[in-house]
Design a protein around this motif. Sequence first.
Motif, PDB file in Angstrom:
ATOM      1  N   LYS A  28       0.436  17.370  46.340  1.00  0.00           N
ATOM      2  CA  LYS A  28      -0.110  17.901  45.099  1.00  0.00           C
ATOM      3  C   LYS A  28       0.809  17.656  43.912  1.00  0.00           C
ATOM      4  O   LYS A  28       0.341  17.527  42.790  1.00  0.00           O
ATOM      5  CB  LYS A  28      -0.362  19.407  45.233  1.00  0.00           C
ATOM      6  N   SER A  32      -0.658  16.016  40.565  1.00  0.00           N
ATOM      7  CA  SER A  32      -0.787  16.805  39.341  1.00  0.00           C
ATOM      8  C   SER A  32      -0.047  16.151  38.173  1.00  0.00           C
ATOM      9  O   SER A  32      -0.504  16.233  37.036  1.00  0.00           O
ATOM     10  CB  SER A  32      -0.306  18.238  39.573  1.00  0.00           C
ATOM     11  N   SER A 163      -2.009  21.265  34.044  1.00  0.00           N
ATOM     12  CA  SER A 163      -1.549  20.341  35.073  1.00  0.00           C
ATOM     13  C   SER A 163      -0.025  20.340  35.187  1.00  0.00           C
ATOM     14  O   SER A 163       0.530  20.294  36.289  1.00  0.00           O
ATOM     15  CB  SER A 163      -2.071  18.949  34.740  1.00  0.00           C
ATOM     16  N   CYS A 166       0.980  23.592  36.891  1.00  0.00           N
ATOM     17  CA  CYS A 166       0.715  23.490  38.340  1.00  0.00           C
ATOM     18  C   CYS A 166       1.770  22.640  39.030  1.00  0.00           C
ATOM     19  O   CYS A 166       2.225  22.972  40.125  1.00  0.00           O
ATOM     20  CB  CYS A 166      -0.666  22.900  38.580  1.00  0.00           C
TER      21      CYS A 166
END
Length: 189
Positions: A28, A32, A163, A166
Motif C-alpha cells: 500500500k 499510495s 493519499s 495514508c
Amino acid sequence: MEEYHQSEIADQAYAKRLVLRFGILNLKIPISYAFTLLFFCGSFFNFSCEREYLGNVTGMDLVTGSYLHRNDKKESEYYCPSNTWAQIAFVCAIVGLVVGITKLKFKKIIVTLVGIIGVVSLYYLNIDIPIRALKLSSFYDINSEEANIVTGTQSSYYMCMFSMICSALFSFFSSKTSKMGGQPDRIST
C-alpha cells in the motif's frame, strides 16, 4: 513424523499471517505514493472574482510553473512561477515511491518522514496560494479595493493530501507492527 508435520503446518500458518499483516501494508505504501503523483495532474486551485471564473492551476503547474491566459486577450499571459511547497511535496512523493519499492535498511523510517514532510508542505501550499493570488488582480485588471480574487481548493488537492497522509500512516503502522513482531510461536507436542 507427526511432530514434523505439525511444525510444518504451524510454519505455513505463521507465514500466511506475516504476508497478510506486513505484505499488504508494504504494498500500500508505494501505491499510495503513486496515487499522490497521479493526483498532481489534476486541478489544485481555481481562481474567481465575483463568481467570474478566471483560471485554474494543476499540481504540475505549481511544480513546474505555468502561464495563465486572459479570456478576452489571447496575447496576454501571466507567468505563475513554480511553488516551493508544491515542489517539496512532489519530490517527497517521488522519494516515497522509490524508497517504498526498494529494500533499504531504514525504509520505513524514511518513507514515514517523507510522508510527514509532504503533508506539511501541502498544508503550507494551501496557505501560500491565496496570498499569491492577490498578484493576479493587476493581470486581470481588477481593482483590489473593490473586489477580491477568491481561491477555491479543488478535489485533486484534497485527494493528494489524503493519499500522502495514508502513505505516512501505512508506513508508520507498518514499522510499529514489525517492531512488535517477534519469532513465531512453535507448536510443541
